[in-house]
Design a protein around this motif. Structure first.
Motif, mmCIF file in Angstrom:
data_model
loop_
_atom_site.group_PDB
_atom_site.id
_atom_site.type_symbol
_atom_site.label_atom_id
_atom_site.label_comp_id
_atom_site.label_asym_id
_atom_site.label_seq_id
_atom_site.Cartn_x
_atom_site.Cartn_y
_atom_site.Cartn_z
ATOM 1 N N SER A 127 -6.411 -4.656 0.936
ATOM 2 C CA SER A 127 -7.231 -5.375 1.906
ATOM 3 C C SER A 127 -6.901 -6.861 1.889
ATOM 4 C CB SER A 127 -8.724 -5.171 1.588
ATOM 5 O OG SER A 127 -9.531 -5.967 2.433
ATOM 6 N N THR A 177 -8.168 8.234 7.881
ATOM 7 C CA THR A 177 -6.811 8.348 7.347
ATOM 8 C C THR A 177 -6.644 9.651 6.568
ATOM 9 O OG1 THR A 177 -6.579 5.938 7.212
ATOM 10 C CG2 THR A 177 -5.094 7.253 5.850
ATOM 11 N N GLY A 178 -7.667 10.043 5.809
ATOM 12 C CA GLY A 178 -7.593 11.290 5.048
ATOM 13 C C GLY A 178 -7.432 12.491 5.956
ATOM 14 N N VAL A 233 -4.103 1.403 4.539
ATOM 15 C CA VAL A 233 -4.617 2.602 3.872
ATOM 16 C C VAL A 233 -3.496 3.631 3.758
ATOM 17 C CG1 VAL A 233 -6.399 4.378 3.873
ATOM 18 C CG2 VAL A 233 -6.858 2.152 4.936
ATOM 19 N N GLU A 235 -10.790 4.890 5.782
ATOM 20 C CA GLU A 235 -10.256 5.794 4.762
ATOM 21 C C GLU A 235 -10.540 7.249 5.127
ATOM 22 O OE1 GLU A 235 -10.691 4.801 0.592
ATOM 23 O OE2 GLU A 235 -11.321 2.775 1.126
ATOM 24 N N HIS A 247 -2.124 10.276 1.688
ATOM 25 C CA HIS A 247 -1.712 11.116 0.574
ATOM 26 C C HIS A 247 -1.259 12.451 1.147
ATOM 27 C CE1 HIS A 247 -3.237 8.115 -2.188
ATOM 28 N NE2 HIS A 247 -4.383 8.115 -1.525
ATOM 29 N N THR A 282 -14.394 0.013 6.279
ATOM 30 C CA THR A 282 -13.322 0.429 5.374
ATOM 31 C C THR A 282 -13.479 1.898 5.000
ATOM 32 O OG1 THR A 282 -13.122 -1.816 4.469
ATOM 33 C CG2 THR A 282 -12.242 -0.016 3.148
ATOM 34 N N ASP A 283 -14.712 2.308 4.716
ATOM 35 C CA ASP A 283 -14.968 3.722 4.396
ATOM 36 C C ASP A 283 -14.578 4.622 5.566
ATOM 37 O OD1 ASP A 283 -15.900 3.065 1.898
ATOM 38 O OD2 ASP A 283 -18.023 3.159 2.446
ATOM 39 N N ALA A 331 0.831 -1.205 0.000
ATOM 40 C CA ALA A 331 0.000 0.000 0.000
ATOM 41 C C ALA A 331 0.864 1.253 0.000
ATOM 42 C CB ALA A 331 -0.919 -0.002 1.214
ATOM 43 N N THR A 354 -2.186 2.785 -2.910
ATOM 44 C CA THR A 354 -3.560 2.299 -3.039
ATOM 45 C C THR A 354 -3.926 1.478 -1.804
ATOM 46 O OG1 THR A 354 -2.814 0.301 -4.208
ATOM 47 C CG2 THR A 354 -3.479 2.200 -5.550
ATOM 48 N N VAL A 355 -5.221 1.420 -1.500
ATOM 49 C CA VAL A 355 -5.689 0.643 -0.357
ATOM 50 C C VAL A 355 -5.511 -0.848 -0.638
ATOM 51 C CG1 VAL A 355 -7.690 0.062 1.071
ATOM 52 C CG2 VAL A 355 -7.361 2.413 0.274
#
Length: 260
Positions: free
Chosen positions: A109, A171-172, A137, A168, A140, A164-165, A101, A106-107
């Protein structure tokens, strides 16, 4: 409390204000940036917070974070010892979902560590450590660095689409806080480098003055004497200058005029 704020019960049994959770998380990280003494401390606290927010009854998530900064050693932090050991194992093996990753941005799993055929050596060890699923994850970052959040669940399929959502999303937001922490760390490094440079210059200038007095010569001639002696004895210029000052005055520390 505003009437248009929805209150819902989470799977963990707590109450969460929908629409304000991520904002609260953002504010928490902003405070953490200001309170943390260094990047590693910030990452450790952030990993602990992320793990806590993603954990549910019967599915306690462990979190590790790896940051690779330009020309600096990788910073690795974790929410607990299990995440730490799994991150260290993956780094020693040199491959795995989290490193993939990080490299691919990219994620990645791993729904079931017991049946996934990728990275067999690492996943066998993860399965043996009672890790059922993994989610990696990437962050960026605007900063010249790479980072990835490594999430470990004790159960297979431990990360639902909603989970997962959420991972993410967290993490953002964390990436923005990490950018700020790295920028602050860069300024601290620049300050420390400037302080060290000013201190070295003061020590060398003082030694040059001593050589000028002893040899009744010009500043340029004294500097050349210092440089030639440093080269002949294979000693760094600042170390030689400090030794000269110590031999004359007995002082080991020379104060500078630089103030933070």
């Amino acid at each position: 409390m505003s009437d248009n704020v929805e209150i819902r019960e989470t799977p963990a049994g707590g109450l969460e204000q929908a629409g304000t959770g991520l904002q609260d998380f953002m504010l928490l990280l902003q405070d953490l940036v200001l309170e943390s003494s260094d990047v590693r401390n910030f990452l450790t606290e952030m990993a602990t917070i992320i793990a806590g927010r993603l954990s549910r009854d019967g599915n306690r998530i462990s979190c590790g974070i790896t940051v690779v900064r330009h020309k600096r050693p990788a910073a690795v932090a974790s929410s607990d010892r299990q995440a730490q050991s799994l991150d260290e194992l993956q780094n020693s093996v040199g491959d795995g979902p989290c490193l993939t990753a990080l490299r691919s941005a990219t994620v990645v799993s791993v729904p079931d560590t017991g049946s996934d055929s990728r990275w067999p050596k690492y996943l066998r060890a993860a399965s043996k450590a009672k890790i059922g699923s993994i989610l990696a994850v990437p962050m960026h970052l605007q900063n010249q660095a790479q980072a990835v959040v490594n999430l470990y669940s004790p159960t297979a399929h431990g990360f639902s689409p909603e989970g997962t959502d959420e991972a993410e999303g967290l993490t953002g937001i964390s990436a923005k806080a990490l950018d700020l922490a790295l920028n602050i760390a860069h300024l601290r490094d620049a300050r420390d480098d400037l302080t060290a440079a000013m201190k070295s210059r003061t020590v060398i200038d003082t030694a040059i003055g001593a050589i000028m007095a002893q040899n009744r010569c010009s500043r340029d001639a004294a500097f050349q004497i210092l440089v030639k002696t440093s080269s002949h004895r294979n000693i760094k210029l600042r170390e030689l200058a400090a030794a000269i000052i110590f031999s004359i005055s007995g002082e080991q520390e020379i104060s500078t005029t630089y103030a933070e």
